[in-house]
Design a protein around this motif. Structure first.
Motif, PDB file in Angstrom:
ATOM      1  N   ARG A   9      58.261   2.750  16.967  1.00  0.00           N
ATOM      2  CA  ARG A   9      58.024   2.506  18.389  1.00  0.00           C
ATOM      3  C   ARG A   9      59.289   1.985  19.067  1.00  0.00           C
ATOM      4  NH1 ARG A   9      57.752  -0.938  22.312  1.00  0.00           N
ATOM      5  NH2 ARG A   9      58.778  -2.437  20.943  1.00  0.00           N
ATOM      6  N   GLY A  10      59.426   2.319  20.346  1.00  0.00           N
ATOM      7  CA  GLY A  10      60.569   1.836  21.108  1.00  0.00           C
ATOM      8  C   GLY A  10      61.841   2.613  20.828  1.00  0.00           C
ATOM      9  N   PHE A  54      52.228  -4.497  20.361  1.00  0.00           N
ATOM     10  CA  PHE A  54      53.114  -3.780  19.428  1.00  0.00           C
ATOM     11  C   PHE A  54      52.817  -4.099  17.963  1.00  0.00           C
ATOM     12  CE2 PHE A  54      55.983  -5.021  23.108  1.00  0.00           C
ATOM     13  CZ  PHE A  54      55.583  -3.951  23.901  1.00  0.00           C
ATOM     14  N   ALA A  55      51.738  -4.840  17.693  1.00  0.00           N
ATOM     15  CA  ALA A  55      51.414  -5.210  16.311  1.00  0.00           C
ATOM     16  C   ALA A  55      50.865  -4.008  15.551  1.00  0.00           C
ATOM     17  CB  ALA A  55      50.385  -6.329  16.297  1.00  0.00           C
ATOM     18  N   TYR A  56      51.114  -4.004  14.235  1.00  0.00           N
ATOM     19  CA  TYR A  56      50.489  -3.044  13.325  1.00  0.00           C
ATOM     20  C   TYR A  56      49.869  -3.837  12.183  1.00  0.00           C
ATOM     21  CZ  TYR A  56      49.801   0.754  10.015  1.00  0.00           C
ATOM     22  OH  TYR A  56      49.237   1.649   9.138  1.00  0.00           O
ATOM     23  N   HIS A  57      48.584  -3.620  11.947  1.00  0.00           N
ATOM     24  CA  HIS A  57      47.876  -4.348  10.900  1.00  0.00           C
ATOM     25  C   HIS A  57      47.042  -3.397  10.044  1.00  0.00           C
ATOM     26  CE1 HIS A  57      49.128  -8.154  12.613  1.00  0.00           C
ATOM     27  NE2 HIS A  57      48.647  -7.802  13.788  1.00  0.00           N
ATOM     28  N   GLY A  58      47.600  -2.224   9.754  1.00  0.00           N
ATOM     29  CA  GLY A  58      46.883  -1.254   8.939  1.00  0.00           C
ATOM     30  C   GLY A  58      45.915  -0.438   9.765  1.00  0.00           C
ATOM     31  N   GLN A 112      57.594  -8.280  13.443  1.00  0.00           N
ATOM     32  CA  GLN A 112      56.852  -7.052  13.681  1.00  0.00           C
ATOM     33  C   GLN A 112      57.598  -5.890  13.032  1.00  0.00           C
ATOM     34  OE1 GLN A 112      56.115  -6.783  17.960  1.00  0.00           O
ATOM     35  NE2 GLN A 112      54.062  -7.575  17.595  1.00  0.00           N
ATOM     36  N   GLY A 113      56.894  -5.131  12.197  1.00  0.00           N
ATOM     37  CA  GLY A 113      57.522  -4.036  11.471  1.00  0.00           C
ATOM     38  C   GLY A 113      57.418  -2.720  12.205  1.00  0.00           C
ATOM     39  N   THR A 114      56.279  -2.049  12.075  1.00  0.00           N
ATOM     40  CA  THR A 114      56.085  -0.731  12.676  1.00  0.00           C
ATOM     41  C   THR A 114      56.243  -0.776  14.195  1.00  0.00           C
ATOM     42  OG1 THR A 114      54.595  -0.161  10.875  1.00  0.00           O
ATOM     43  CG2 THR A 114      54.468   1.202  12.838  1.00  0.00           C
ATOM     44  N   GLY A 115      55.998  -1.930  14.798  1.00  0.00           N
ATOM     45  CA  GLY A 115      56.172  -2.077  16.244  1.00  0.00           C
ATOM     46  C   GLY A 115      57.612  -2.007  16.704  1.00  0.00           C
ATOM     47  N   GLY A 116      58.570  -1.948  15.762  1.00  0.00           N
ATOM     48  CA  GLY A 116      59.968  -1.773  16.159  1.00  0.00           C
ATOM     49  C   GLY A 116      60.945  -2.728  15.511  1.00  0.00           C
ATOM     50  N   VAL A 117      60.578  -3.381  14.423  1.00  0.00           N
ATOM     51  CA  VAL A 117      61.405  -4.408  13.772  1.00  0.00           C
ATOM     52  C   VAL A 117      61.790  -5.459  14.817  1.00  0.00           C
ATOM     53  CG1 VAL A 117      63.364  -4.919  12.283  1.00  0.00           C
ATOM     54  CG2 VAL A 117      62.284  -2.683  12.146  1.00  0.00           C
TER      55      VAL A 117
END
Length: 425
Positions: free
Chosen positions: A390-391, A146-150, A209-214
């Motif tokens: 997400r989620g 669920f990670a987002y790194h750009g 985790q941000g974009t992955g769903g806070v």
């Protein structure tokens, strides 16, 4: 052949980012001005910016202090590159300020143009470090589900969101990457064992985790990640592109969680989005080899045209002053309490599965019979910007200058939209 009546022929030439184009054509919202915590659309609608743009408008929009900093700098020198022997004074000044703020003791500072740049540099530097140490099998970069790194090549390759990895003809644009559990530290340990510590250069993790769903970390998870890295001689890279510069009520989330990473990536909050700027804080463990005065000292080939851009650095310096002058980090802690209380009031609503808060980051996970995308669209009509993640999660991350009343209004609008969409409490 495209039908001439198709809206693609009458839509803007601009290709929207992260968009399924047929779904957004004819529905784009054009922002033409902003003030404080509000933006205004081309058709005259006033919207509360409940996401601070893309997590970055921490001090709000259209601050004259930051416009003046950019104007004044451009009259002196817009920028000069920092390659080789050359530096510009604003990049040097910002580097010293960041070194003083850094949770990493005695760091070096790499500057570039944004978060994706920073991740690319950090991952390359991790691999370069081990090659320079003569440990040539240590090449794999691990990241979390669920990670987002750009979305540069490295960010795409270490993404924990599968939809950002798909469609490029290979499992990973950059080879030698793998995902680990986002929650289970024992499972992380098992993955490291299976791959072999002698093959792993670094583990990259967002503290939240941000974009992955806070997703805030479960108790002990980040500490366990750090322990695994130390015990197995793996570099720990903290991705603080979202959390850096105050959103956790501390300058960096690593301070809040007591971490000691080897590298920290940053961007967004360093300028509140007023100028594109990002970078990496590098620990002595990594940078010292590249500074030794010997014939064997290697060169780390990093740099971009706008790395250390003088105007961006001038804006960053003034922005960091604003955070202090207006006591915005303590304000974030106050708002965290208010946001926690507000989102807890949604927990009993039919349609709401769970709410999460860490610093001034909130996530509202909805049940399957309620769509986060539909809810955020409804909130636009009511005058509030939120974002589906997400989620089936709704993101809330307003500017640091948000008032308690504005926060109550935002939560109230979310509650009303959930009730309306779900058909009752």
């Amino acid at each position: 052949m495209v039908n001439e009546a198709h809206p693609v022929l009458t839509g803007p030439a601009l290709w929207s980012a992260q968009a399924h184009m047929p779904s957004v054509l004819g529905r784009q919202i054009i922002i033409e001005r902003a003030q404080g915590s509000y933006v205004f659309t081309a058709d005259g609608q006033r919207l509360f910016d409940g996401t601070a743009g893309l997590w970055h408008a921490n001090v709000g929009h259209s601050r004259p202090e930051l416009a003046e900093a950019a104007y004044t700098q451009m009259q002196r020198v817009e920028t000069y590159h920092i390659f080789g022997r050359y530096l510009n004074d604003r990049a040097v000044e910002l580097g010293e300020v960041l070194a003083g703020l850094s949770p990493i003791a005695n760091p070096k500072v790499i500057l570039n143009s944004g978060g994706s740049d920073a991740i690319d540099v950090a991952c390359k530097l991790a691999r370069r470090h081990w090659q320079a140490e003569g440990r040539r099998t240590k090449t794999a970069i691990l990241s979390r589900e669920f990670a987002y790194h750009g979305l540069h090549a490295y960010g795409t390759s270490i993404a924990g969101l599968q939809f950002n990895r798909d469609g490029y003809g290979t499992e990973s644009l950059v080879p030698e990457t793998a995902r680990v559990s986002a929650y289970d530290i024992n499972a992380v340990e098992q993955t490291v064992l299976e791959i072999g510590a002698s093959n792993i250069a670094a583990i990259v993790a967002e503290p939240i985790q941000g974009t992955g769903g806070v997703n805030p970390p479960l108790p002990g998870y980040l500490e366990g990640l750090q322990r695994i890295c130390r015990e197995n001689d793996i570099l720990l890279i903290a991705d603080e592109v979202i959390t850096g510069f105050g959103r956790m009520g501390e300058m960096f989330a690593t301070e809040r969680y007591g971490l000691q990473p080897d590298l920290i990536t940053f961007a967004k909050g360093i300028t509140s989005g007023y100028a594109p700027l990002g970078g990496v804080l590098v620990s002595p463990r990594v940078w010292e080899r590249f500074y030794r005065d010997t014939d064997e000292t290697p060169v780390f080939r990093h740099g971009a045209t706008y790395a250390g851009h003088a105007t961006a650095c001038a804006v960053a310096l003034r922005h960091l002053d604003l955070l202090e002058e207006e006591k915005l980090l303590p304000r974030v802690k106050e708002l965290e309490g208010a946001l926690t209380e507000g989102l807890k009031s949604l927990d009993g609503l039919a349609g709401v599965a769970e709410t999460r808060v860490a610093g001034l980051l909130g996530g509202i996970s909805l049940r399957e019979d309620l769509s986060a995308e539909a809810l955020t669209d409804a909130l636009i009509k009511d005058g509030f910007i939120t974002r589906p993640l997400r989620g089936n999660t709704v993101q809330v991350s307003p500017p640091f200058i948000t008032t308690n009343e504005e926060l109550r209004e935002l939560v109230g609008a979310i509650e009303a939209a959930v009730v309306a969409q779900h058909g009752g409490r």
